[in-house]
Write an enzyme that holds these catalytic residues in place. Structure first.
Site, PDB file in Angstrom:
ATOM      1  N   THR A 370       9.003  24.233   7.835  1.00 22.23           N
ATOM      2  CA  THR A 370       9.593  24.802   9.053  1.00 22.23           C
ATOM      3  C   THR A 370       8.913  26.137   9.399  1.00 22.23           C
ATOM      4  O   THR A 370       8.095  26.642   8.637  1.00 22.23           O
ATOM      5  CB  THR A 370      11.129  24.972   8.871  1.00 22.23           C
ATOM      6  OG1 THR A 370      11.669  23.711   8.429  1.00 22.23           O
ATOM      7  CG2 THR A 370      11.858  25.368  10.125  1.00 22.23           C
ATOM      8  N   GLU A 409      12.254  14.351   9.881  1.00 23.46           N
ATOM      9  CA  GLU A 409      13.570  14.979  10.058  1.00 23.46           C
ATOM     10  C   GLU A 409      14.708  13.985   9.804  1.00 23.46           C
ATOM     11  O   GLU A 409      15.857  14.400   9.630  1.00 23.46           O
ATOM     12  CB  GLU A 409      13.672  15.524  11.491  1.00 23.46           C
ATOM     13  CG  GLU A 409      14.329  16.863  11.625  1.00 23.46           C
ATOM     14  CD  GLU A 409      13.444  18.025  11.194  1.00 23.46           C
ATOM     15  OE1 GLU A 409      13.817  18.706  10.230  1.00 23.46           O
ATOM     16  OE2 GLU A 409      12.390  18.243  11.813  1.00 23.46           O
ATOM     17  N   GLY A 461      12.979  27.608   5.650  1.00 24.70           N
ATOM     18  CA  GLY A 461      13.467  27.587   4.274  1.00 24.70           C
ATOM     19  C   GLY A 461      14.620  26.644   4.015  1.00 24.70           C
ATOM     20  O   GLY A 461      15.415  26.889   3.105  1.00 24.70           O
TER      21      GLY A 461
END
Ligand code: GLY
Length: 560
Positions: A370, A409, A461
Site C-alpha cells: 500500500t 484486494e 501497513g
C-alpha cells in the site's frame, strides 16, 4: 476510571462545539507534497507549479506512484482520497476501493471440504477486485480539479516511458514477490530483468502502462473501463483463470462517503469512512483514551491503556465492519462517546484483558504494501490519500499489453469466518464476499485540526495503519513536529492474535518487564514497518512543514 466520570467526560465531548473547521484561516504560506517516492512528490509539485490545485496534484501523484512504486498501488488497484475544499470547507472521502467481480461468491476461495485454498486470493487474476483508481482519477479531475486530466497525467506518462531506477526498497519488495512475479510473463517482463531481480539502478520502462495512462488522459475513465484496454484486461485475466467480465469494468463506479469525525481533547479528527475500518477504529481508540491523562502516567501504564484501547477497537472491526452498501454498519453506536465510555469501563488500570475474555472474532497485518500521500496547496485545499493493490506487487499478475498490475484486494474479504487472511486478519459475515461488494479496509487517510494547526497524514501497513495513525496523532496532540509523527517508534495490538507487537528498540527492558507483569504478551518484530507521509500547516506560526517516514525512501517537499 469511575463510570460517573466517564459519563461526564462523554457528555462534555458530546456537547462541546465542533467548531475548529469554522475558524477562518489565512492561506498557507507554501504548498506541500509528501509521498513514498521522490519522483511522485516531484510530479505533484510540478502540477502545483503549473497552476493546479491539491486535487490536480493528487491525480499526478496517484498516477506517478502507479508507475514508480508498483509494489504499493496502481491503476489496477484502489484507494481512498480524503478531500478538504478550502473555498467552502466541504470535506468528503472519495471511495475508489475495488469491488468484487459479479461472478465472485462467498466460498470462491474454499475447497470441497470448506478449507481456504492457500494463495488463491493472493496470486494471479482470481485474487483481483475490479480496480477503482482510474475512475477516481477522472472523478477528481471533473469534480475538484482545475486542470485537464491529460495535463495532470502527463508527468506519470513521461515517467512510464522514460523509466525509473530500481532502488533497495524495490529490490526488497520484488524479491519478496519474486516467485509470483515469475509466473506472470507480462509482469516478469516489466518488473524483472531476464526473469530475475533487477540490479540497483536498472531502469524500468513501462510503455504499455504509458499507453494505458494515455488512453485515460484522452478518454477519461472510459479509456480503461471500455474499449481496447478493457478487452485486454478481461481477456488476459480470464485466460489465466480470472473471472472478470467487460460488464464488471463498465459497472465500476466511485462513491463519495461522509468522512468519520471524532474529537480528542481540542483536536478534530477527520478520517476514513466504511468500507474502511480506519475512522471508526480511530474514533473508538481516541474516545477511550480521552478518559486518561496520558502524559502524566508512567510509560508502562500509558502503553497498557493504549494497548487496551487498540484491542477493543480491533475487536469491533472484526465483528461489525464491512461495505456499507451491503451491510448495515452500526456507525452511530460505534462512534458514540457513551459506547467508548462503556468500553473504557472494562479496562483494568494495571491488568491486560485477555482477548478471549472479550466477545468476538480476530485480525492481524504486516506492512510495507500500500502507499500514502499527503498534499496541501496554497489555497488550503488538502488531500490525504491511501492507495493499495494490497500485498506487495498485488496479485503479481499483468494482463498482456496493458502494463496494469492487478490487485489482490479480494484477500481483504473474509474468505471464511474466523480464518485469518494473508496478514492474519479474520472477520465475519459483514465482510464476506458478495458480487460487487467492496472488501473491508484499514486504510486511514486522516486530517487533524485544532485552533492553530492542520495536519494531513496517513501510512501504508495493513491492519497496523490504524494504530500508526493513532500514534502519529498523539504526537500531534503533544505539539510535536511532523518529523516526530512519522519517526516515532511503533507498537500495535489488534485483539487477535493476543499480543502487543513492537518495532525493534521501541521499549526498554524495564517497560517490557512492567507490561509483562500486567499480563501482556509482547512480541518484538524483526523489522520496522509503515511509511507515513505527513504535512503540518501551523496557522498560528504561518508555517508549513512536511515529513516523510525515515523507514521508506519517500520525499516531503514544500514550495512557496
Ligand atoms: N489492502 C490494505 C487495506 O485496505 O487495508
Amino acid at each position: 476510571m469511575h463510570t460517573s466520570r466517564l459519563l461526564l467526560s462523554a457528555a462534555l465531548i458530546l456537547f462541546s462545539p465542533l467548531s475548529v473547521a469554522e475558524i477562518s484561516a489565512p492561506k498557507p504560506p507554501s504548498a506541500a507534497v509528501a509521498s513514498a517516492h521522490p519522483l511522485a512528490t516531484d510530479a505533484g509539485i510540478t502540477i502545483i507549479n503549473q497552476g493546479g490545485n491539491a486535487f490536480d496534484a493528487a491525480i499526478a501523484v496517484t498516477a506517478a506512484l502507479a508507475v514508480v512504486e508498483p509494489a504499493g498501488s496502481g491503476l489496477g488497484g484502489g484507494g481512498f482520497w480524503l478531500l478538504h475544499r478550502a473555498s467552502d470547507g466541504f470535506q468528503t472521502m472519495l471511495d475508489g476501493r475495488e469491488r468484487a467481480p459479479l461472478a465472485a461468491h462467498r466460498d470462491m476461495y474454499l475447497d470441497d471440504k470448506g478449507d481456504v485454498i492457500p494463495k488463491l486470493s493472493i496470486d494471479g487474476p482470481l485474487a483481483a477486485g475490479i480496480p477503482g483508481v482510474p475512475a477516481a482519477l477522472e472523478h477528481l479531475a471533473n469534480q475538484y480539479g482545475k486542470l485537464a486530466l491529460s495535463q495532470s497525467l502527463a508527468p506519470a506518462i513521461r515517467l512510464a516511458r522514460e523509466g525509473f531506477a530500481v532502488d533497495e526498497r524495490y529490490r526488497r519488495l520484488a524479491g519478496f514477490r519474486l516467485k509470483a512475479l515469475q509466473k506472470s510473463p507480462a509482469a516478469a517482463a516489466i518488473f524483472l530483468h531476464n526473469n530475475e531481480l533487477p540490479a540497483t539502478d536498472f531502469v524500468i520502462q513501462q510503455p504499455d502502462l504509458a499507453n494505458t495512462l494515455s488512453a485515460i488522459a484522452q478518454q477519461g475513465a472510459a479509456g480503461f473501463y471500455r474499449g481496447a484496454v478493457a478487452e485486454k484486461l478481461v481477456n488476459g485475466s480470464r485466460a489465466a483463470g480470472g473471472i472478470w467480465t467487460l460488464e464488471d469494468l463498465q459497472q465500476y463506479k466511485v462513491s463519495e462517503r461522509t468522512p468519520v469525525k471524532a474529537r480528542y481533547r481540542d483536536i478534530e479528527i477527520t478520517s476514513a469512512a466504511p468500507p474502511s475500518s480506519g475512522g471508526i477504529a480511530l474514533t473508538t481508540m481516541f474516545q477511550i483514551l480521552e478518559n486518561y491523562p496520558l502524559e502524566q502516567l508512567d510509560k508502562a501504564t500509558r502503553i497498557h491503556l493504549m494497548t487496551e484501547a487498540m484491542r477493543r477497537a480491533y475487536r469491533d472491526r472484526a465483528e461489525y465492519l464491512g461495505d456499507p452498501d451491503f451491510v448495515s454498519v452500526p456507525l452511530k453506536r460505534l462512534t458514540h462517546s457513551f459506547y467508548a465510555a462503556g468500553l473504557a469501563s472494562t479496562i483494568h488500570p494495571a491488568k491486560a484483558t485477555p482477548s478471549d475474555q472479550l466477545p468476538g472474532i480476530a485480525d492481524n497485518r504486516l506492512g510495507s504494501d500500500t502507499t500514502h500521500f499527503s498534499i496541501l496547496d496554497r489555497e488550503g485545499n488538502r488531500v490525504a490519500a491511501t492507495l493499495s493493490i494490497n500485498y506487495p506487487f498485488g496479485a503479481a499478475f499483468v494482463p498482456a499489453g496493458t502494463g496494469v498490475l492487478l490487485n489482490d484486494e479480494m484477500d481483504d474479504f473474509s474468505s471464511k469466518p474466523g480464518t485469518p487472511n494473508i496478514y492474519g486478519l479474520v472477520g465475519n459475515s459483514a465482510n464476506a464476499i458478495e458480487p460487487g461488494k467492496r472488501p473491508l479496509s484499514s486504510m486511514s487517510p486522516t486530517f487533524l485540526e485544532d485552533k492553530g494547526r492542520v495536519a494531513i497524514l496517513g501510512t501504508p501497513g495493513g491492519s497496523r495503519i490504524i494504530t500508526m495513525v493513532l500514534l502519529g496523532a498523539l504526537e500531534f496532540a503533544t505539539n510535536k513536529p511532523p518529523q516526530d509523527w512519522v519517526s516515532a517508534p511503533r507498537f500495535h495490538h489488534q485483539y487477535l492474535p493476543d499480543q502487543l507487537s513492537f518495532e525493534p528498540g521501541t521499549f526498554s527492558s524495564e517497560t517490557i518487564a512492567a507490561l509483562e507483569a500486567m499480563g501482556h504478551t509482547l512480541k518484538e518484530r524483526s523489522r520496522q514497518y509503515g511509511n507515513m507521509q505527513a504535512i503540518l500547516w501551523d496557522r498560528s506560526q504561518n508555517s508549513v512543514t512536511a515529513a516523510s517516514d525515515p523507514r521508506g525512501g519517500g520525499l516531503a517537499s514544500t514550495v512557496k
